[in-house]
Write a protein that holds these residues in place. Structure first.
Motif: not given
Ligand code: FE2
Length: 387
Positions: A371-386
């Motif tokens: 699943x190729x992420x958008x830049x927004x999805x990458x930012x959300x994933x960074x936020x989710x793992x914090x």
């Protein structure tokens, strides 16, 4: 699908006591004057002395550059190149973890091609092959002894750069699990999860091939079934042997199938917050697997089966649920902290999110993800793992 292009070392000596093969291996390759590249710990702990003792006995002249650092920098590589060019060396022998091997690769690239390390950052080519490199890993993790990659931090920009090509693939590897028998728990856990991530990412990668699939599944089984034992009982030889073989076969798999979103997002965390590579992978692996799995359910289900956490007959949906449970449980068992628990400052993390996300995308690894992420999805994933 296009034919798979496979890169691998010309010679490998694999098994307990393989270090003893170093002089014979150099002789087979016609090499007489190696520069050994290692770190201060290996230089102190007796492993370097064993290697140089073997060379002395075989009357092979050698010198040592032992200044390598964790997360190798352009500054140290440039220093190593000056050392390499000051002598009449015909080869490099790298002994250590991924950092020493990656430093040696960087030295070989700069020595043969000139310029700066950043000139060879993915997707740029490395035109000329450097001197032969013999890689001897002392951790079971990066697989760098067999890969066509090196990861180098640019001292001026703090960027963790991915550099790839045939010029980065060692000529030979000596894979001796006995060198890992004294690795401490944290290092065993972090490097072990790194190699598990390599195997999973190689298997689900858009660039996977039938050749890399077999290696990746083999590695997943070896690592998943032995990582807890290797952590709990460091001198357990069968577990250490399995982990070492798992790390090297995972390296063969991802060198030829590439890694994906976990590694893409892991490098910026490592670069900005100095989190060890395997640990930042571990922080990301469960969430990114949950994000990616719907796009390649059957492939992730195969991972669960290869790791021994789902039965062959179980459907994909159920197998993927077991995979996610196992990855979370593995992090708990191996005491992997979240970025928050690791002590990463929230404000600094938030401020760097756009930079980290754009560096992750620019590395090219997320483009291999199911699943190729958008830049927004990458930012959300960074936020989710914090957390
Ligand atoms: Fe890795």
């Amino acid at each position: 699908m296009a034919a798979a292009l496979i890169t691998a070392p010309r010679l490998m000596s694999i098994g307990g006591g393989a270090l003893g093969e170093l002089p014979a291996l150099l002789a087979r390759l016609g090499l007489k004057r190696p520069l050994i590249v290692t770190d201060p710990y290996i230089a102190r702990c007796g492993i370097l002395d064993r290697a140089t003792g073997l060379l002395d006995k075989a009357q092979i002249a050698w010198s040592v550059f032992s200044d390598t650092v964790p997360d190798p920098t352009t500054e140290i590589i440039e220093k190593g190149v000056r050392e390499l060019e000051a002598g009449d060396f015909d080869s490099i022998v790298a002994i250590g973890g991924g950092s020493s091997i990656d430093t040696a690769k960087g030295m070989s690239v700069l020595h043969a091609n000139g310029g700066r390390m950043r000139d060879y950052k993915v997707p740029n080519d490395i035109p000329t092959l450097g001197p032969p490199l013999i890689a001897i890993p002392t951790t079971a993790g990066t697989g760098s002894e067999v890969t066509r990659f090196t990861v180098v931090t640019d001292t001026e920009t703090d960027e963790k750069m991915l550099i790839a090509g045939l010029a980065c693939c060692p000529t030979a590897a000596i894979v001796d699990y006995e060198l890992t028998l004294t690795m401490p728990l944290r290092l065993t856990a972090d490097t072990g999860i790194d190699s598990l991530t390599h195997a999973i990412e190689a298997y689900v990668s858009r660039r996977a091939s039938p050749y890399t699939d077999g290696l990746a599944k083999n590695a997943m089984g070896l690592i998943a079934k032995n990582i807890r034992t290797a952590c709990a009982t460091p001198d357990n030889r069968p577990a250490r042997e399995a982990m070492m073989l798992g790390a090297t076969t995972a390296g063969m798999a991802f060198s030829n199938a590439s890694v994906a979103l976990v590694h893409g997002m892991s490098r910026p965390i490592g670069a900005f917050f100095h989190v060890p590579h395997g640990l930042s992978n571990a922080m990301l692996l469960p969430e990114i697997t949950a994000f990616s799995a719907p796009a390649a359910l059957d492939r992730y289900a195969d991972c669960a089966r290869a790791m021994g956490v789902a039965d062959e007959g179980e459907g994909s949906q159920g197998a993927v649920a077991r995979l996610l449970d196992e990855l979370r449980k593995l992090n708990d068992d191996l005491k992997v902290p979240s970025p928050a628990a690791y002590g990463i400052d929230r404000a600094r993390y938030d401020e760097l999110l756009p930079t980290m996300a754009s560096q992750a995308l620019a590395s090219g690894s997320p483009a291999n993800n199911p699943r190729i992420p958008t830049i927004g999805e990458i930012i959300n994933l960074y936020k989710r793992v914090y957390k």
